[in-house]
Enzyme design. Sequence first.
Site, short mmCIF file in Angstrom:
data_model
loop_
_atom_site.label_atom_id
_atom_site.label_comp_id
_atom_site.label_asym_id
_atom_site.label_seq_id
_atom_site.Cartn_x
_atom_site.Cartn_y
_atom_site.Cartn_z
CE1 TYR A 54 0.83 4.69 -5.82
CE2 TYR A 54 0.86 6.17 -3.93
CZ TYR A 54 1.34 5.06 -4.58
OH TYR A 54 2.33 4.30 -4.00
CB SER A 60 -0.92 -0.03 1.23
OG SER A 60 -1.78 1.09 1.25
CE LYS A 80 0.16 1.69 -4.24
NZ LYS A 80 0.71 0.34 -4.44
#
EC number: 1.1.1.102
Length: 310
Positions: free
Chosen positions: A173, A159, A177
């Site tokens: 992004y 992550s 994650k």
Amino acid sequence: MWFSKTNFPVEGKTALIVGASQGIGVNLAERLYEKNCSTILVARTESKLQHQIQNIKEKYPESSAKISYAVADVSNYDECTRLWRTIDPADPDILFCCAGSSIPKLFQDLTKVDIESGIDINYKTVINVVHTGFKHALSNNTDNLEPHNFKKRSVVLFSSVVSFFPFIGYSQYAPMKSAIESLSIILRQELSPYNYRVTCVFPGNFQSEGFEEEQKTKPDITKKIEGPSNPIPGDECARLIIDQLDKGYDSITTDFIGWFLGCSVLGISSPRQWGFFQILVSFIVSLIAPIANWFINRDIKNSFKKTKKE
């Protein structure tokens, strides 16, 4: 756990590393190969994989382990199924899902390609590989073993600290994650009966080709909120991860700021790291967070005002 270093034996084991043509995937491959752990590197570009394998062999000529590669676009589910069939005799003990790519931009500046690659590279590469790998293990259970009699396996997902603290510039992004963190919790619940250990790593900044690429598109306001960054060397990041795995931690950060931010989102199901201190820090963070958030929102508003004037 901190006093024990026997929870992640790798000598004589086999590790499958997804996203191993550059960055942390290569650093992990080097560390594992040095420890006589056979490694299979996976990425889309064959020439890069061949280059990395040659470098690793030259760097650690004393290793008795095997090192090989498999070419696959793991954002494609069918290619993941083919991947597991291809490497079937190896039956990896450890799976590292390292593939990832961040394109820091303001939301309005993202393109369709940016958004799709964010989902493909940061999430689909993980869930595809783990799901097809688990299904492959189940289909190979020709002896009809009970779940608790399956061989021990480890799955390590990557992550990011931005899943603890998502902020402007990381819309392509950070959500993916955060999804990886959620996935790790669910997989820990569903796969542990089959002798799987599931770990989630939340790396801070480390030196890599990807980190250099991020700086090219990162908005100024993102840099301001992030603050000055001194990325640690990639091989040091890999060393820290393996060390924490060895100590038995299943929620791993690679620097103090990552651990500190993790204290703000302890939750119910997430494994802890120095849990008693995390509770204390969590209380402190709950007091100062509204103040910090006020300053962040002020800076964001000022940034947009400045941009509008220009």
